[in-house]
Design a protein around this motif. Structure first.
Motif, PDB file in Angstrom:
ATOM      1  N   HIS A 131      61.190 -13.751  46.049  1.00 28.13           N
ATOM      2  CA  HIS A 131      61.736 -15.066  45.723  1.00 28.13           C
ATOM      3  C   HIS A 131      63.250 -14.995  45.882  1.00 28.13           C
ATOM      4  O   HIS A 131      63.799 -13.935  46.184  1.00 28.13           O
ATOM      5  CB  HIS A 131      61.307 -15.545  44.325  1.00 28.13           C
ATOM      6  N   ASP A 135      68.997 -11.798  41.611  1.00 29.60           N
ATOM      7  CA  ASP A 135      68.811 -10.354  41.433  1.00 29.60           C
ATOM      8  C   ASP A 135      67.852  -9.770  42.482  1.00 29.60           C
ATOM      9  O   ASP A 135      67.564  -8.574  42.465  1.00 29.60           O
ATOM     10  CB  ASP A 135      68.335 -10.006  40.013  1.00 29.60           C
ATOM     11  N   HIS A 136      67.398 -10.603  43.399  1.00 35.03           N
ATOM     12  CA  HIS A 136      66.512 -10.172  44.489  1.00 35.03           C
ATOM     13  C   HIS A 136      67.149 -10.431  45.845  1.00 35.03           C
ATOM     14  O   HIS A 136      66.913  -9.689  46.800  1.00 35.03           O
ATOM     15  CB  HIS A 136      65.169 -10.905  44.413  1.00 35.03           C
ATOM     16  N   HIS A 240      59.368  -9.437  33.077  1.00 37.67           N
ATOM     17  CA  HIS A 240      60.744  -8.949  32.945  1.00 37.67           C
ATOM     18  C   HIS A 240      60.862  -7.938  31.821  1.00 37.67           C
ATOM     19  O   HIS A 240      61.877  -7.265  31.694  1.00 37.67           O
ATOM     20  CB  HIS A 240      61.706 -10.114  32.692  1.00 37.67           C
ATOM     21  N   HIS A 284      60.977  -5.298  38.033  1.00 31.97           N
ATOM     22  CA  HIS A 284      61.497  -4.967  36.709  1.00 31.97           C
ATOM     23  C   HIS A 284      60.532  -4.036  35.959  1.00 31.97           C
ATOM     24  O   HIS A 284      60.321  -4.162  34.755  1.00 31.97           O
ATOM     25  CB  HIS A 284      61.784  -6.252  35.924  1.00 31.97           C
TER      26      HIS A 284
END
Ligand SMILES: [Zn+2]
Length: 305
Positions: A131, A135-136, A240, A284
């Motif tokens: 996605h 953070d990706h 998460h 995560h």
């Protein structure tokens, strides 16, 4: 929805991580074999997850889980941010790219992790995205906003690209999500002309396919790697916090675009993975695991190769 933490709050929390108690805080796990595939976690950094980011944790059950883990009620718990290198012989692809410089110091280690595997960014031909959260996808950009992977095609779900390009979606989202929209749009612009949008369970390469897991974002998707009887699901951001969301799959994280859909998807994939004995890992999660039913929730058990 709670306000998102500021960058300063994230960094301040990071300064007091109870690092040594958690396997998540140690170095990335070694590579996994999945038949002829080698799947290598690339650790971008550690994210200090505060229980306030998972509102369900503000409860007796949440406080008990934190206490059992030796954490104060306000946390934080250190959670890894991973990308993955997937290889088969000389062929390779990158799944996600970490934070880059979006969240300041402490991240942006994917390039160094690739170098340790003998690869430069300009040798990466394909980047798949679970996605477009920062953070990706932030690591797809250099610090000055250019495409870090000069020759890579970017592959993601059509729904994901559409959502982050939609001015209406942005106006309906909490204002704190602006950084996420800015990053996603900067990534799509930097890779314009080499973004491939796919739908559903698209095959990314022989034995590697997308598995749509919507809710966290509209086009959020895991990647299923299969070779003969061996399988591994990299489930993106299905969770998460293993500490909080495995026993309580209904506890959402504040970044979920559609919390009800995120819960339904998490329950569906937990149930499938438990029924099929499917090995799982994620962006995560510290290590490859299997998931088992436990009371009203689930528990993760190690599935080290
Ligand atoms: Zn994430």
């Amino acid at each position: 929805m709670l306000p998102l933490p500021t960058r300063r709050a994230v960094l301040a929390a990071g300064a007091c991580l109870p690092i040594l108690r958690f396997p998540e805080a140690r170095a990335a796990a070694p590579a996994d074999r999945v038949g002829a595939f080698t799947v290598t976690p690339l650790r971008d950094g550690l994210f200090p997850l505060e229980p306030s980011m998972i509102p369900g944790a503000d409860s007796e059950a949440g406080r008990a889980l934190l206490a059992q883990a030796g954490l104060p009620p306000s946390g934080p718990s250190p959670e890894p941010v991973n990308a993955f290198l997937i290889r088969r012989g000389a062929w390779h692809g990158l799944l996600d790219a970490g934070c880059g410089t979006v969240f300041g110091p402490g991240f942006d280690r994917v390039t160094a992790a690739l170098a340790a595997e003998g690869l430069r960014p300009d040798q990466i031909e394909t980047v798949w995205l679970t996605h477009l959260h920062a953070d990706h996808a932030g690591g797809l950009l250099t610090g000055d906003g250019r495409a870090r992977f000069a020759h890579a095609e970017l592959v993601l779900q059509e729904r994901e690209a559409a959502y982050w390009s939609d001015a209406g979606a942005r106006s309906r989202a909490p204002s704190a999500m602006g950084l996420f929209f800015d990053t996603a749009q900067a990534v799509l612009a930097a890779y314009a002309g080499r973004v491939r949008r796919v739908s559903g369970t698209a095959e990314l390469a022989p034995g590697v396919s997308f598995l749509p897991l919507p809710g966290h974002t509209p086009g959020h998707a895991g990647v299923l790697i299969e070779d003969g009887p061996e399988r591994l699901l990299i489930w993106g951001d299905i969770l998460h916090s293993r500490l909080l969301q495995v026993p309580h799959p209904d506890w959402t994280v504040i970044w979920d675009a559609d919390p009800a859909e995120a819960i339904a998807t998490r329950r569906r994939i937990f149930d499938r993975a438990a029924s099929e004995g499917l090995a799982v890992t994620g962006m995560h999660l510290a290590t490859r695991c299997r998931i088992e039913r436990a009371g009203a929730g689930y528990e993760l058990v190690s599935a080290a190769p």
